[in-house]
Design a protein around this motif. Structure first.
Motif, short mmCIF file in Angstrom:
data_model
loop_
_atom_site.label_atom_id
_atom_site.label_comp_id
_atom_site.label_asym_id
_atom_site.label_seq_id
_atom_site.Cartn_x
_atom_site.Cartn_y
_atom_site.Cartn_z
N ARG A 130 18.17 52.48 -44.21
CA ARG A 130 17.65 51.18 -44.66
C ARG A 130 16.13 51.24 -44.84
NH1 ARG A 130 20.48 46.78 -44.27
NH2 ARG A 130 21.72 47.55 -42.56
N SER A 131 15.45 51.87 -43.90
CA SER A 131 14.00 52.01 -43.99
C SER A 131 13.60 52.84 -45.21
CB SER A 131 13.48 52.66 -42.71
OG SER A 131 12.10 52.87 -42.79
N GLU A 132 14.34 53.92 -45.47
CA GLU A 132 14.05 54.75 -46.64
C GLU A 132 14.30 53.98 -47.93
OE1 GLU A 132 16.43 58.25 -46.14
OE2 GLU A 132 15.08 59.09 -44.63
N LEU A 133 15.35 53.17 -47.97
CA LEU A 133 15.64 52.36 -49.15
C LEU A 133 14.52 51.35 -49.38
CD1 LEU A 133 17.41 51.44 -51.49
CD2 LEU A 133 18.67 49.99 -49.88
N HIS A 134 14.07 50.70 -48.32
CA HIS A 134 12.97 49.74 -48.46
C HIS A 134 11.72 50.44 -48.98
CE1 HIS A 134 14.94 46.83 -45.37
NE2 HIS A 134 15.49 46.75 -46.56
N GLY A 135 11.46 51.65 -48.50
CA GLY A 135 10.32 52.41 -48.99
C GLY A 135 10.44 52.73 -50.48
N ARG A 136 11.65 53.13 -50.90
CA ARG A 136 11.88 53.41 -52.32
C ARG A 136 11.73 52.14 -53.16
NH1 ARG A 136 16.43 56.06 -50.53
NH2 ARG A 136 17.82 54.77 -51.76
N ILE A 137 12.22 51.02 -52.64
CA ILE A 137 12.11 49.76 -53.37
C ILE A 137 10.64 49.41 -53.57
CG2 ILE A 137 12.45 47.26 -53.20
CD1 ILE A 137 15.17 47.86 -51.88
N PHE A 138 9.84 49.49 -52.52
CA PHE A 138 8.42 49.15 -52.64
C PHE A 138 7.69 50.12 -53.56
CE2 PHE A 138 8.98 46.20 -49.15
CZ PHE A 138 8.08 45.21 -49.47
N ALA A 139 8.01 51.42 -53.48
CA ALA A 139 7.37 52.39 -54.37
C ALA A 139 7.73 52.12 -55.82
CB ALA A 139 7.78 53.81 -53.96
N ALA A 140 9.01 51.84 -56.09
CA ALA A 140 9.45 51.54 -57.45
C ALA A 140 8.84 50.24 -57.96
CB ALA A 140 10.98 51.47 -57.51
N LEU A 141 8.74 49.27 -57.08
CA LEU A 141 8.15 47.99 -57.45
C LEU A 141 6.67 48.17 -57.81
CD1 LEU A 141 8.72 44.95 -57.69
CD2 LEU A 141 8.05 44.72 -55.31
N LEU A 142 5.95 48.95 -57.04
CA LEU A 142 4.54 49.22 -57.32
C LEU A 142 4.39 49.92 -58.67
CD1 LEU A 142 1.56 49.20 -56.49
CD2 LEU A 142 1.98 51.34 -55.26
N GLU A 143 5.29 50.86 -58.93
CA GLU A 143 5.23 51.57 -60.21
C GLU A 143 5.60 50.66 -61.37
OE1 GLU A 143 7.69 55.17 -62.20
OE2 GLU A 143 6.93 55.54 -60.17
N LYS A 144 6.59 49.81 -61.19
CA LYS A 144 7.05 48.91 -62.25
C LYS A 144 5.99 47.87 -62.60
CE LYS A 144 10.08 46.62 -64.82
NZ LYS A 144 10.38 47.05 -66.14
N ASN A 145 5.45 47.21 -61.57
CA ASN A 145 4.48 46.15 -61.83
C ASN A 145 3.64 45.91 -60.56
OD1 ASN A 145 3.15 43.64 -62.21
ND2 ASN A 145 4.72 43.00 -63.67
#
Length: 181
Positions: free
Chosen positions: A110-125
Protein backbone atom coordinates in the motif's frame (compact mmCIF):
# COMPACT_ATOMS: atom_id res chain seq x y z
CA UNK A 1 12.07 38.14 15.85
CA UNK A 2 13.53 34.67 16.25
CA UNK A 3 16.98 35.37 14.82
CA UNK A 4 18.85 38.19 13.17
CA UNK A 5 18.26 36.50 9.81
CA UNK A 6 14.83 37.74 8.63
CA UNK A 7 14.77 35.35 5.68
CA UNK A 8 15.30 32.37 8.00
CA UNK A 9 12.49 33.63 10.27
CA UNK A 10 10.14 33.84 7.29
CA UNK A 11 11.01 30.29 6.25
CA UNK A 12 10.45 29.09 9.81
CA UNK A 13 7.02 30.73 10.01
CA UNK A 14 6.02 29.45 6.58
CA UNK A 15 7.08 25.81 7.07
CA UNK A 16 7.01 25.06 10.81
CA UNK A 17 3.66 23.24 10.51
CA UNK A 18 4.82 21.26 7.47
CA UNK A 19 7.93 20.08 9.32
CA UNK A 20 5.97 19.20 12.47
CA UNK A 21 3.35 17.32 10.43
CA UNK A 22 6.02 15.34 8.55
CA UNK A 23 7.84 14.51 11.79
CA UNK A 24 4.62 13.39 13.49
CA UNK A 25 3.49 11.37 10.46
CA UNK A 26 6.69 9.35 10.37
CA UNK A 27 7.43 9.15 14.12
CA UNK A 28 3.90 8.68 15.47
CA UNK A 29 4.76 10.63 18.63
CA UNK A 30 3.98 14.33 19.04
CA UNK A 31 6.71 15.00 21.62
CA UNK A 32 9.33 13.33 19.44
CA UNK A 33 7.96 15.22 16.42
CA UNK A 34 8.55 18.53 18.22
CA UNK A 35 12.17 17.54 18.91
CA UNK A 36 12.62 16.47 15.30
CA UNK A 37 11.18 19.76 14.05
CA UNK A 38 13.57 21.65 16.33
CA UNK A 39 16.54 19.62 15.06
CA UNK A 40 15.44 20.12 11.46
CA UNK A 41 15.33 23.90 11.80
CA UNK A 42 18.63 23.86 13.71
CA UNK A 43 20.24 22.05 10.77
CA UNK A 44 18.68 24.56 8.38
CA UNK A 45 20.05 27.44 10.47
CA UNK A 46 23.53 25.92 10.56
CA UNK A 47 23.73 25.17 6.84
CA UNK A 48 21.46 27.96 5.58
CA UNK A 49 24.21 29.99 3.90
CA UNK A 50 25.58 26.93 2.05
CA UNK A 51 22.35 25.58 0.59
CA UNK A 52 20.21 26.14 -2.46
CA UNK A 53 17.30 28.27 -1.23
CA UNK A 54 15.00 27.33 -4.10
CA UNK A 55 14.29 23.90 -2.63
CA UNK A 56 14.09 24.75 1.08
CA UNK A 57 10.57 23.32 1.43
CA UNK A 58 11.52 19.89 0.07
CA UNK A 59 14.78 19.93 2.06
CA UNK A 60 12.87 20.62 5.29
CA UNK A 61 10.29 17.90 4.59
CA UNK A 62 12.92 15.32 3.64
CA UNK A 63 15.13 16.15 6.63
CA UNK A 64 12.22 15.89 9.08
CA UNK A 65 11.11 12.62 7.50
CA UNK A 66 14.63 11.16 7.71
CA UNK A 67 15.06 12.23 11.34
CA UNK A 68 11.74 10.56 12.20
CA UNK A 69 12.57 7.34 10.35
CA UNK A 70 15.99 7.22 12.01
CA UNK A 71 14.34 7.75 15.40
CA UNK A 72 11.93 4.86 14.82
CA UNK A 73 14.73 2.59 13.61
CA UNK A 74 16.85 3.41 16.67
CA UNK A 75 13.90 3.02 19.07
CA UNK A 76 13.18 -0.45 17.69
CA UNK A 77 16.77 -1.52 18.38
CA UNK A 78 17.00 -0.24 21.95
CA UNK A 79 17.25 -2.84 24.69
CA UNK A 80 14.85 -2.49 27.60
CA UNK A 81 16.48 -1.83 30.95
CA UNK A 82 15.87 -3.93 34.08
CA UNK A 83 14.29 -0.99 35.89
CA UNK A 84 11.14 -1.11 33.78
CA UNK A 85 8.06 -2.27 35.65
CA UNK A 86 6.74 -5.74 34.89
CA UNK A 87 3.41 -4.32 33.73
CA UNK A 88 5.12 -3.05 30.60
CA UNK A 89 5.82 -6.64 29.60
CA UNK A 90 2.19 -7.69 29.26
CA UNK A 91 1.98 -9.68 26.06
CA UNK A 92 -0.67 -9.00 23.50
CA UNK A 93 -2.45 -11.86 21.83
CA UNK A 94 -1.23 -12.17 18.29
CA UNK A 95 -3.47 -13.82 15.72
CA UNK A 96 -0.67 -15.73 14.06
CA UNK A 97 2.78 -15.08 12.70
CA UNK A 98 1.53 -15.63 9.18
CA UNK A 99 -1.31 -13.09 9.42
CA UNK A 100 1.04 -10.52 10.97
CA UNK A 101 3.52 -11.10 8.16
CA UNK A 102 0.81 -10.71 5.52
CA UNK A 103 -0.40 -7.49 7.14
CA UNK A 104 3.13 -6.14 6.99
CA UNK A 105 3.47 -7.08 3.32
CA UNK A 106 0.08 -5.50 2.57
CA UNK A 107 1.09 -2.26 4.33
CA UNK A 108 4.34 -2.20 2.38
CA UNK A 109 2.46 -2.75 -0.91
CA UNK A 110 0.00 0.00 0.00
CA UNK A 111 2.85 2.39 0.84
CA UNK A 112 4.58 1.61 -2.46
CA UNK A 113 1.33 2.19 -4.36
CA UNK A 114 0.83 5.54 -2.64
CA UNK A 115 4.39 6.48 -3.58
CA UNK A 116 3.75 5.54 -7.22
CA UNK A 117 0.49 7.51 -7.21
CA UNK A 118 2.20 10.65 -5.90
CA UNK A 119 5.12 10.28 -8.34
CA UNK A 120 2.73 9.81 -11.28
CA UNK A 121 0.59 12.71 -10.11
CA UNK A 122 3.64 14.99 -9.90
CA UNK A 123 4.66 13.95 -13.40
CA UNK A 124 1.14 14.36 -14.80
CA UNK A 125 0.42 17.78 -13.31
CA UNK A 126 2.51 19.53 -10.61
CA UNK A 127 -0.43 21.76 -9.60
CA UNK A 128 -2.58 18.70 -8.95
CA UNK A 129 0.23 17.20 -6.90
CA UNK A 130 0.63 20.38 -4.85
CA UNK A 131 -3.12 20.71 -4.23
CA UNK A 132 -3.58 17.04 -3.25
CA UNK A 133 -0.49 17.11 -1.00
CA UNK A 134 -1.48 20.27 0.82
CA UNK A 135 -5.17 19.46 1.28
CA UNK A 136 -5.21 15.71 1.90
CA UNK A 137 -1.72 14.83 3.09
CA UNK A 138 -0.84 17.91 5.15
CA UNK A 139 -4.51 18.61 5.99
CA UNK A 140 -4.23 22.36 5.44
CA UNK A 141 -7.65 24.04 5.13
CA UNK A 142 -8.74 24.46 1.53
CA UNK A 143 -9.20 28.24 1.82
CA UNK A 144 -5.60 28.63 2.99
CA UNK A 145 -4.34 26.33 0.22
CA UNK A 146 -6.21 28.33 -2.40
CA UNK A 147 -4.73 31.54 -1.01
CA UNK A 148 -1.23 30.04 -0.92
CA UNK A 149 -1.56 28.80 -4.52
CA UNK A 150 -2.92 32.19 -5.60
CA UNK A 151 -6.24 30.84 -6.89
CA UNK A 152 -9.91 31.07 -5.96
CA UNK A 153 -11.42 28.32 -3.80
CA UNK A 154 -13.64 27.23 -6.70
CA UNK A 155 -10.57 26.69 -8.88
CA UNK A 156 -8.98 24.63 -6.09
CA UNK A 157 -12.10 22.47 -5.91
CA UNK A 158 -11.88 21.91 -9.65
CA UNK A 159 -8.18 20.98 -9.42
CA UNK A 160 -8.86 18.53 -6.58
CA UNK A 161 -11.79 16.97 -8.45
CA UNK A 162 -9.77 16.49 -11.64
CA UNK A 163 -6.78 15.09 -9.75
CA UNK A 164 -8.92 12.60 -7.80
CA UNK A 165 -10.74 11.58 -11.00
CA UNK A 166 -7.40 10.97 -12.75
CA UNK A 167 -6.01 9.00 -9.79
CA UNK A 168 -9.14 6.84 -9.66
CA UNK A 169 -9.06 6.22 -13.41
CA UNK A 170 -5.35 5.41 -13.45
CA UNK A 171 -4.91 3.40 -10.24
CA UNK A 172 -8.39 2.04 -9.46
CA UNK A 173 -7.63 -1.56 -10.52
CA UNK A 174 -4.37 -1.73 -8.55
CA UNK A 175 -6.00 -0.26 -5.47
CA UNK A 176 -8.93 -2.69 -5.63
CA UNK A 177 -6.58 -5.66 -6.02
CA UNK A 178 -4.54 -4.51 -3.04
CA UNK A 179 -7.66 -4.20 -0.86
CA UNK A 180 -8.83 -7.72 -1.75
CA UNK A 181 -5.76 -9.34 -0.20
Amino acid sequence: MLTENCEFDEIYEAYKNLVLKAAYTYSGNYDIAEDIAQNTFLQLYIYYDNMNHSNVKSWLYTTAKNYALNYKKKANREILHEGIAEESFILKTVESAESEFLKGINELDRSELHGRIFAALLEKNPRWYEAISLVYFLEIPQAKVAEEMGIRIEVLHSILHRAKKWIKKTFDVEYDELNQL
